[in-house]
Design a protein around this motif. Sequence first.
Motif, PDB file in Angstrom:
ATOM      1  N   ASN A 107       0.829  -1.213   0.000  1.00 21.68           N
ATOM      2  CA  ASN A 107       0.000   0.000   0.000  1.00 21.68           C
ATOM      3  C   ASN A 107       0.859   1.257   0.000  1.00 21.68           C
ATOM      4  O   ASN A 107       0.584   2.229  -0.714  1.00 21.68           O
ATOM      5  N   ILE A 108       1.916   1.260   0.823  1.00 17.81           N
ATOM      6  CA  ILE A 108       2.815   2.423   0.882  1.00 17.81           C
ATOM      7  C   ILE A 108       3.425   2.685  -0.489  1.00 17.81           C
ATOM      8  O   ILE A 108       3.472   3.832  -0.959  1.00 17.81           O
ATOM      9  N   TRP A 109       3.885   1.631  -1.148  1.00 16.01           N
ATOM     10  CA  TRP A 109       4.519   1.780  -2.469  1.00 16.01           C
ATOM     11  C   TRP A 109       3.517   2.332  -3.483  1.00 16.01           C
ATOM     12  O   TRP A 109       3.831   3.263  -4.240  1.00 16.01           O
ATOM     13  N   ILE A 110       2.294   1.776  -3.496  1.00 11.46           N
ATOM     14  CA  ILE A 110       1.280   2.204  -4.464  1.00 11.46           C
ATOM     15  C   ILE A 110       0.863   3.657  -4.218  1.00 11.46           C
ATOM     16  O   ILE A 110       0.805   4.470  -5.152  1.00 11.46           O
ATOM     17  N   VAL A 111       0.581   3.985  -2.966  1.00 10.89           N
ATOM     18  CA  VAL A 111       0.117   5.339  -2.640  1.00 10.89           C
ATOM     19  C   VAL A 111       1.215   6.358  -2.890  1.00 10.89           C
ATOM     20  O   VAL A 111       0.972   7.426  -3.467  1.00 10.89           O
ATOM     21  N   ARG A 112       2.429   6.041  -2.465  1.00  9.38           N
ATOM     22  CA  ARG A 112       3.540   6.973  -2.666  1.00  9.38           C
ATOM     23  C   ARG A 112       3.736   7.266  -4.155  1.00  9.38           C
ATOM     24  O   ARG A 112       3.897   8.424  -4.558  1.00  9.38           O
ATOM     25  N   ARG A 113       3.696   6.217  -4.951  1.00  8.40           N
ATOM     26  CA  ARG A 113       3.867   6.378  -6.410  1.00  8.40           C
ATOM     27  C   ARG A 113       2.730   7.233  -6.992  1.00  8.40           C
ATOM     28  O   ARG A 113       2.976   8.137  -7.804  1.00  8.40           O
ATOM     29  N   SER A 114       1.488   6.969  -6.583  1.00  7.78           N
ATOM     30  CA  SER A 114       0.335   7.698  -7.113  1.00  7.78           C
ATOM     31  C   SER A 114       0.367   9.172  -6.711  1.00  7.78           C
ATOM     32  O   SER A 114       0.111  10.063  -7.527  1.00  7.78           O
ATOM     33  N   VAL A 115       0.688   9.433  -5.430  1.00 11.53           N
ATOM     34  CA  VAL A 115       0.706  10.813  -4.947  1.00 11.53           C
ATOM     35  C   VAL A 115       1.850  11.589  -5.583  1.00 11.53           C
ATOM     36  O   VAL A 115       1.664  12.737  -6.014  1.00 11.53           O
ATOM     37  N   GLN A 116       3.037  10.988  -5.670  1.00 13.07           N
ATOM     38  CA  GLN A 116       4.172  11.694  -6.265  1.00 13.07           C
ATOM     39  C   GLN A 116       3.911  12.033  -7.722  1.00 13.07           C
ATOM     40  O   GLN A 116       4.279  13.121  -8.193  1.00 13.07           O
ATOM     41  N   LYS A 117       3.264  11.131  -8.430  1.00 10.84           N
ATOM     42  CA  LYS A 117       2.926  11.402  -9.832  1.00 10.84           C
ATOM     43  C   LYS A 117       1.955  12.583  -9.934  1.00 10.84           C
ATOM     44  O   LYS A 117       2.134  13.486 -10.772  1.00 10.84           O
ATOM     45  N   ALA A 118       0.930  12.600  -9.060  1.00  8.23           N
ATOM     46  CA  ALA A 118      -0.044  13.695  -9.083  1.00  8.23           C
ATOM     47  C   ALA A 118       0.590  15.012  -8.653  1.00  8.23           C
ATOM     48  O   ALA A 118       0.298  16.067  -9.221  1.00  8.23           O
ATOM     49  N   VAL A 119       1.453  14.964  -7.640  1.00  5.93           N
ATOM     50  CA  VAL A 119       2.127  16.175  -7.150  1.00  5.93           C
ATOM     51  C   VAL A 119       2.990  16.800  -8.244  1.00  5.93           C
ATOM     52  O   VAL A 119       3.023  18.019  -8.415  1.00  5.93           O
ATOM     53  N   ARG A 120       3.688  15.946  -9.002  1.00  5.61           N
ATOM     54  CA  ARG A 120       4.505  16.464 -10.115  1.00  5.61           C
ATOM     55  C   ARG A 120       3.617  17.106 -11.179  1.00  5.61           C
ATOM     56  O   ARG A 120       3.932  18.178 -11.703  1.00  5.61           O
ATOM     57  N   ARG A 121       2.505  16.440 -11.476  1.00  3.76           N
ATOM     58  CA  ARG A 121       1.612  16.968 -12.514  1.00  3.76           C
ATOM     59  C   ARG A 121       1.007  18.303 -12.091  1.00  3.76           C
ATOM     60  O   ARG A 121       0.819  19.203 -12.916  1.00  3.76           O
ATOM     61  N   LEU A 122       0.711  18.434 -10.803  1.00  4.83           N
ATOM     62  CA  LEU A 122       0.112  19.667 -10.284  1.00  4.83           C
ATOM     63  C   LEU A 122       1.162  20.727  -9.961  1.00  4.83           C
ATOM     64  O   LEU A 122       0.815  21.847  -9.575  1.00  4.83           O
ATOM     65  N   GLN A 123       2.426  20.362 -10.070  1.00  7.60           N
ATOM     66  CA  GLN A 123       3.555  21.267  -9.824  1.00  7.60           C
ATOM     67  C   GLN A 123       3.554  21.797  -8.388  1.00  7.60           C
ATOM     68  O   GLN A 123       3.848  22.967  -8.141  1.00  7.60           O
ATOM     69  N   PHE A 124       3.233  20.901  -7.451  1.00  4.28           N
ATOM     70  CA  PHE A 124       3.319  21.268  -6.037  1.00  4.28           C
ATOM     71  C   PHE A 124       4.792  21.385  -5.643  1.00  4.28           C
ATOM     72  O   PHE A 124       5.612  20.562  -6.023  1.00  4.28           O
ATOM     73  N   LYS A 125       5.114  22.382  -4.842  1.00  4.29           N
ATOM     74  CA  LYS A 125       6.491  22.592  -4.387  1.00  4.29           C
ATOM     75  C   LYS A 125       6.622  22.348  -2.876  1.00  4.29           C
ATOM     76  O   LYS A 125       7.528  21.666  -2.434  1.00  4.29           O
ATOM     77  N   LYS A 126       5.730  22.962  -2.086  1.00  2.00           N
ATOM     78  CA  LYS A 126       5.808  22.833  -0.624  1.00  2.00           C
ATOM     79  C   LYS A 126       4.403  22.547  -0.100  1.00  2.00           C
ATOM     80  O   LYS A 126       3.720  23.428   0.411  1.00  2.00           O
ATOM     81  N   HIS A 127       3.986  21.303  -0.258  1.00  2.00           N
ATOM     82  CA  HIS A 127       2.609  20.983   0.110  1.00  2.00           C
ATOM     83  C   HIS A 127       2.496  20.559   1.568  1.00  2.00           C
ATOM     84  O   HIS A 127       3.423  20.045   2.178  1.00  2.00           O
ATOM     85  N   MET A 128       1.304  20.806   2.122  1.00  4.14           N
ATOM     86  CA  MET A 128       0.940  20.374   3.459  1.00  4.14           C
ATOM     87  C   MET A 128       0.184  19.060   3.347  1.00  4.14           C
ATOM     88  O   MET A 128      -0.694  18.916   2.486  1.00  4.14           O
ATOM     89  N   LEU A 129       0.513  18.106   4.204  1.00  5.43           N
ATOM     90  CA  LEU A 129      -0.151  16.805   4.206  1.00  5.43           C
ATOM     91  C   LEU A 129      -1.117  16.732   5.381  1.00  5.43           C
ATOM     92  O   LEU A 129      -0.754  17.034   6.518  1.00  5.43           O
ATOM     93  N   VAL A 130      -2.364  16.321   5.097  1.00  8.03           N
ATOM     94  CA  VAL A 130      -3.370  16.140   6.139  1.00  8.03           C
ATOM     95  C   VAL A 130      -3.921  14.730   6.038  1.00  8.03           C
ATOM     96  O   VAL A 130      -4.401  14.322   4.975  1.00  8.03           O
ATOM     97  N   VAL A 131      -3.834  13.973   7.129  1.00  9.92           N
ATOM     98  CA  VAL A 131      -4.405  12.627   7.172  1.00  9.92           C
ATOM     99  C   VAL A 131      -5.540  12.622   8.185  1.00  9.92           C
ATOM    100  O   VAL A 131      -5.557  13.417   9.124  1.00  9.92           O
ATOM    101  N   SER A 132      -6.508  11.721   7.994  1.00  8.03           N
ATOM    102  CA  SER A 132      -7.712  11.790   8.821  1.00  8.03           C
ATOM    103  C   SER A 132      -8.053  10.500   9.549  1.00  8.03           C
ATOM    104  O   SER A 132      -9.051  10.447  10.262  1.00  8.03           O
ATOM    105  N   THR A 133      -7.262   9.430   9.369  1.00  9.34           N
ATOM    106  CA  THR A 133      -7.480   8.195  10.126  1.00  9.34           C
ATOM    107  C   THR A 133      -6.131   7.595  10.510  1.00  9.34           C
ATOM    108  O   THR A 133      -5.115   7.840   9.838  1.00  9.34           O
TER     109      THR A 133
END
Length: 388
Positions: A107-133
């Motif tokens: 799960n960590i590998w899949i989520v990390r890969r998916s989020v990093q791909k989206a972050v690059r596409r959105l050109q995020f530089k200094k994002h804040m992470l919020v988790v809820s569970t």
Amino acid sequence: MSDESKTNQHPLAGYQWVVFGSDWGRHPSSSQHLFSEFLGFSPVLWVETVGMRVPQWTMRDLRRSIQKIVDFVSGRRRRIAAVTNGLTVICPPTLPFTRIKFIRLVNIWIVRRSVQKAVRRLQFKKHMLVVSTPSQGDYVGRLGEEKSIYYCADQYALWPGMNQQHIAEMERNLIERVNAVVAVSDVLADQFKRAGKPVYTLSQGVNPAHFSRAQQQRFAGRFEIVYFGMIDERLDLDLIMEVAQQLPKAVIRLIGPVTVPLDKFDGVANIHVEPPKPYDELPESLNTASLFIIPFELSELACSCSPLKIKEYLACSRSVVSTALPEARRLSQFVHVAKDRRAFVEAVVAAGEGKLTLDMPAVQRFIESETWRAKALEFTEFVKGLRA
């Protein structure tokens, strides 16, 4: 001044959010309401992950599992909310069996890969992470975030069907990883203060304009008592039965997903159990309501929560009767709090006789000060201090 310049100067502008939460738009949660306020000002990458509870062989869980598979294969979730007003939704194909170390690593590998791909596409530089569970703690510190926050809306280890020890262990791991905790009630916040991290209480908000559509009461020729929300272990079913017996001419409407047996209501003519209403359609379905109730048992689980529905009820401009939950007592200026079952039934009967008063102007002033926009601004002030 251009519209873009005005947007950039807005207090909610200047952030890049990566938020882990439940399915966007399915059942609007506190975190969805909160981060909806940032749309149009700061981009939000919403990451849908599986829940904490291990699926059972039930029709409810089977339907949810099939829907998750369909969402991922078809890309339907991405089409629903792909870069709309600054919102991007992704749904990595994770598995719920978090007690198995190998699955957690996958799960960590899949989520990390998916989020990093989206972050690059959105050109995020200094994002804040919020988790809820608690189950999302595995991702904290692995996604290149500037700071991380645990937005806690419930005491998850006490949820029915959960492995309490496992959830508590995941939450301890999460608290060690995050930079700060934001909780929706003082009861929840207090349990994190020993960890030495910044802890902030951000109470629930409300959308007054949305629920004002329920204010024009249509007389249905009967006294109508309404509860909407999860119909689960927190409800005192015997108390609801007692109200039904004391007011046989009244109608009690219970609106929402059912997760507990309701056999005792069989044959009770004035108790109506209705399926959940879509959030957009909910206010209109409340036009005939005379009174709202929160008939929760005073269990540890119920007393630790901060029901979102209290302020939503008040925004409908009706009286509210609640058992003595801490959050209800905090709002006792606006909510009729019953110290025991007898007092609860007496308050409902009094409402049916027109003897329960409500200071409507005071309620309206209070609700207008408790909007989700106000909560988002309050949240950003806390984040500013955290970043500094």
